[in-house]
Every structure is written in structure tokens, then in C-alpha cells.
Design a protein around this motif. Sequence first.
Motif, PDB file in Angstrom:
ATOM      1  N   ALA A 451       2.195  23.406  62.650  1.00  0.00           N
ATOM      2  CA  ALA A 451       1.885  23.797  64.026  1.00  0.00           C
ATOM      3  C   ALA A 451       1.096  22.724  64.769  1.00  0.00           C
ATOM      4  O   ALA A 451       0.673  22.941  65.910  1.00  0.00           O
ATOM      5  CB  ALA A 451       1.101  25.108  64.022  1.00  0.00           C
ATOM      6  N   ALA A 452       0.888  21.574  64.133  1.00  0.00           N
ATOM      7  CA  ALA A 452       0.163  20.468  64.759  1.00  0.00           C
ATOM      8  C   ALA A 452       0.954  19.186  64.531  1.00  0.00           C
ATOM      9  O   ALA A 452       1.663  19.047  63.533  1.00  0.00           O
ATOM     10  CB  ALA A 452      -1.234  20.348  64.159  1.00  0.00           C
ATOM     11  N   PRO A 453       0.853  18.227  65.444  1.00  0.00           N
ATOM     12  CA  PRO A 453       1.547  16.952  65.242  1.00  0.00           C
ATOM     13  C   PRO A 453       0.952  16.180  64.071  1.00  0.00           C
ATOM     14  O   PRO A 453      -0.222  16.362  63.723  1.00  0.00           O
ATOM     15  CB  PRO A 453       1.329  16.217  66.568  1.00  0.00           C
ATOM     16  CG  PRO A 453       0.100  16.822  67.146  1.00  0.00           C
ATOM     17  CD  PRO A 453       0.099  18.258  66.713  1.00  0.00           C
ATOM     18  N   VAL A 454       1.739  15.313  63.460  1.00  0.00           N
ATOM     19  CA  VAL A 454       1.280  14.501  62.332  1.00  0.00           C
ATOM     20  C   VAL A 454       1.721  13.058  62.552  1.00  0.00           C
ATOM     21  O   VAL A 454       2.702  12.790  63.261  1.00  0.00           O
ATOM     22  CB  VAL A 454       1.830  15.023  60.991  1.00  0.00           C
ATOM     23  CG1 VAL A 454       1.305  16.408  60.671  1.00  0.00           C
ATOM     24  CG2 VAL A 454       3.351  14.986  60.961  1.00  0.00           C
ATOM     25  N   MET A 455       0.978  12.139  61.942  1.00  0.00           N
ATOM     26  CA  MET A 455       1.344  10.733  61.948  1.00  0.00           C
ATOM     27  C   MET A 455       1.857  10.381  60.555  1.00  0.00           C
ATOM     28  O   MET A 455       1.177  10.639  59.564  1.00  0.00           O
ATOM     29  CB  MET A 455       0.137   9.864  62.297  1.00  0.00           C
ATOM     30  CG  MET A 455       0.430   8.383  62.317  1.00  0.00           C
ATOM     31  SD  MET A 455       1.557   7.894  63.642  1.00  0.00           S
ATOM     32  CE  MET A 455       0.500   8.116  65.078  1.00  0.00           C
ATOM     33  N   VAL A 456       3.046   9.820  60.488  1.00  0.00           N
ATOM     34  CA  VAL A 456       3.661   9.468  59.209  1.00  0.00           C
ATOM     35  C   VAL A 456       3.877   7.961  59.170  1.00  0.00           C
ATOM     36  O   VAL A 456       4.393   7.372  60.144  1.00  0.00           O
ATOM     37  CB  VAL A 456       5.002  10.203  59.005  1.00  0.00           C
ATOM     38  CG1 VAL A 456       5.641   9.785  57.680  1.00  0.00           C
ATOM     39  CG2 VAL A 456       4.800  11.716  59.044  1.00  0.00           C
ATOM     40  N   GLN A 457       3.488   7.352  58.070  1.00  0.00           N
ATOM     41  CA  GLN A 457       3.749   5.935  57.840  1.00  0.00           C
ATOM     42  C   GLN A 457       5.062   5.820  57.063  1.00  0.00           C
ATOM     43  O   GLN A 457       5.157   6.255  55.915  1.00  0.00           O
ATOM     44  CB  GLN A 457       2.605   5.299  57.049  1.00  0.00           C
ATOM     45  CG  GLN A 457       1.233   5.459  57.675  1.00  0.00           C
ATOM     46  CD  GLN A 457       1.088   4.656  58.952  1.00  0.00           C
ATOM     47  OE1 GLN A 457       1.693   3.594  59.112  1.00  0.00           O
ATOM     48  NE2 GLN A 457       0.290   5.165  59.886  1.00  0.00           N
TER      49      GLN A 457
END
Length: 507
Positions: A451-457
Motif C-alpha cells: 500500500a506504499a511505494p517502494v524503491m527497488v535497485q
Amino acid sequence: MKTIPGSRGARSALFFVVAVAAFPASAQSERGATALTIYSTATPGTINVENFMHGYGARVPGYAVVREARSLDFKSGRNTIRFTDVAARIDPTTVAFESLTDPAGTTVMEQNFQFDLVSRDKLLHKYIDRQVTVNVSHGDNVKQITGTLLSTLGGLAIQAADGSVLLLPSGADIRLPALPGGLITRPTLVWDIRSQKGGTQRTRVSYQTAGMTWWADYNVTYHEGKNANTCTLDVGAWVTIVNQSGAGYADTRLKLVAGNVHRAPAAAAPSPQMMERAMAGESRPQGFREKPFFEYHLYTLDRTTTLPDNSTKQLELFPAAHHVPCEKQLVYYGAPVYWYGGMPITNRDYGNHSNKKVDVYLKFKNSPDNNMGMPLPAGVIRVSKEDPADQTLEFVGEDVIDHTPKDESVMIKLGSAFDVVGEHRQTDFKLDTANKRMTESYEIDLRNHKAAPVMVQVKENLYRWNTWRIIAKTHDYVKVNARTIRFPVKVPANGTAKVGYTVRYTW
């Protein structure tokens, strides 16, 4: 020849009643006069307490240097000095004896390590062809037989006074008149020492022993930060010490060496039953002091401690560090392929597979500005997070760290994300052998069900050849090394993101 069937019932054990002859008095350790420096040869994260429950001492990946001070009484001339209570797993070639009172006038002529310890088989073997007494049970009646011990193989063979030979089971009670010569009850160091003058001298003995090791365990509590990628940690460090050296050490001064200390190759050294934990009371006891030592790090305990034989002890390495800033990273490594050959890989299908897991990492810097800064010995680091429903700590993952100096970063892999997945696929491949080049395109789909944005490498290996160039891309990338690039990608809440790139290899 007679066979005596008795002693197979209630008297099933073999008892020895021995009149022990006294040895010459050996020097006794003074309180606080022992010092230990323990070295570990274990690969971090490969050992635990259960490894030592079988095969006493043989599986302990480490060693220790023991230094012991004793006051001894010398006479002028030749002296025989006996040290008992030394480690059974001692390396006799490392033993050193010195007089601190009169080093110039005290000379070691011979040095011996006696380890022919008392045992059932050795006692009986020493009494072959000698007279012994056995008690043989017939129900409630006990008959005493005296004769010559002929053999101990498969039981006892006794020749009685009338010449008959009695075969007794191993359960027969046997009485030996004295401890045979040449047997000792404890490993003993014996020196032949010439002293120019008599009197009491302060002496020091040092040696190396196998059967001891130590490792670090880190207990970390994770706290979420203001956004999904920031966090803080509470970091506590403990050391676990295993002693299966064959000797206990009371009120000893303790040091631990962290680093890869090289030793000359040697044959492998020939379970902890007790667990202790030195917990902090109302007033915190002194812990370890750290300092650089040669090219290693030395941790010295500022108080004495006791290490019983066949035991495991845990001590706090340093007080817990609180509010250590950290970064949570999600890393998608869709096609972990490596190649370091001498020719380009032109097979279209090589490495064309997909991993769906997105791994979770925590990263922090071991610096004084982050409330850390102590050199961290290699060990297992375990991370827990508080459940706000009942304020209990729940385990969320663990990893192994290597020896980490201050101001270096620590990266901990905790596991794989449940709600974030990826998909890696090849979308195009062209091979031009005439011009010695090939072009390959990939597309990476990231799906976020949180339900929240995420940062993916997004980590990509450019494995086909060492000369490459990115000729098209949907996102900016970071060049990590000569064969690896990384795309930082933000994935919206309950949404998807797509990364695409084309790489051209030439040779």
C-alpha cells in the motif's frame, strides 16, 4: 579352567579401589595469575554450540595462548618441577618456562609433557602378571578371589593360588593395591631445571592449546524510519567462547584476537554441556577494551573471568549502540549470471532465465557519527523488529559479516520481500559475426503489491563480453563495476514499473 558367571546382575559396572601413591607436590596457580589469548579459525557463521556436542575438542576451530604465573620453591642445583592442571590439548612444542626472579641463574635442562593418564584399560594392562583381588557376586553372596591377572581381553582371566584359571566377566569388582608407576591422573608438564640459588622464585609458563575458540554474535533491533527506505538500529554485540581444551581457567585475564592470523600447517588437533551468560546487573561490569595490535585487533576484558572446561560462555563485547541510522534496500537480481572466459558468449539462450525474488537488505555505516565506530569482528548478525501489538521482538532475518573496520559500511541480507516481485526477460538478440558485435535487449517488470511505494535497485550483469555499451535505456543507471550496472527504480503503491535497456558488445 573355570568360568564364573557372576556379576552380570546388579553389579554391572567395573569398580577400581586404588590406593594412590602420592606424587611430588606440584606448584599451584595463584589467583588471577592466568592469562588467556584466544584465536578463532572459524569461518563466520559456520559454527554453533550444537557442533561441539560430539567429538570433544576435535571440532573446535581455534586455539589459545595460555600464560600462567606461579611461585615455586627451588633448591640450589638440579630440580624436578611438575605442573599439573595444564590443558590436555596442549601443543608441547610451544611450551616456554622462564624465571621472573632469576632468569640468568635458572636454566631448563629438559622439558617433558606427560599424558599417560589413568584409564580402565591402562590400569588393568599394568597389572598383568601381578596379583589382584576380585569380588564375584552369587546372588546376595560375594566371594573374594585373589590371583594373578593373566589377560584383560574380552574379560578378566585370573590364575588362582591352586593353579586354576578363572574367566570373569568385565562386570566383576576388582581391587588393585596401588596406582602403577608411570600413570598420572592429570596431564602434567615436567621440567628438569638447574638453579644457581635456592629459595622461592616467581615463574611464568606459556603454551598454545587447541580446543578453544570464540566468535561474535550481533543482536540488532530494527526501527522503521520516516519513509520506507530509512530506519534506525539498536546494535548489541556478544562474544561466545568455547573451552574444550581439557583444562579450566579460574579468575583468568582474557584477550580475544580478531583477524586472520597465519599459522604453519599442522595436523588437526585431537561438548559444551554448560551455557553461561554474563548478564549486566544494576551496575554494569567492565567489558572489553579494543585496540589495534599489529595488523589485527585485540579485545581485552577489563576484569577476570572463569572458563570451566567443556563449557560455553557469552560475554558482552560492547554496550548496545542505539539509533544507528540505516537504509533499507530492495534489490532485484533477475539473472545472476557470471562469466570470465576468454571468448564472447554468443549463445542466445545462455543465461536467459528469470528469478522472481526481490531481496531485502539493511545497510549502515560503522562510524562514530552513527553511534558505532568500534572494529567489528566477523560473526552472525541477527535482526528483530518489535510487534507493536504486544511489544514483543520478532526475528526478521540474519546474515554473516566479515571483519569490519570503523568507517566501513555493513550490508545485511535479511530475506526476500513477500509483496514485491520481479520478472526478467530477453526481448531481442542480434549477432553480427562479420563485424564482431552482438546486441541484446532486456525488459524487467517490477510489481509492488504494498500500500506504499517502494524503491527497488535493479542489478544487471553484462556477462557476455568485457567491452560493452548501453545504447538504449528507459531509466538512468549506475555503473557498479566493469560487468555490473544498477537501475534505481521507484515502484508506485499497488502498481508496476518497467525497466528496459539494450546493450551492444564488440570484440
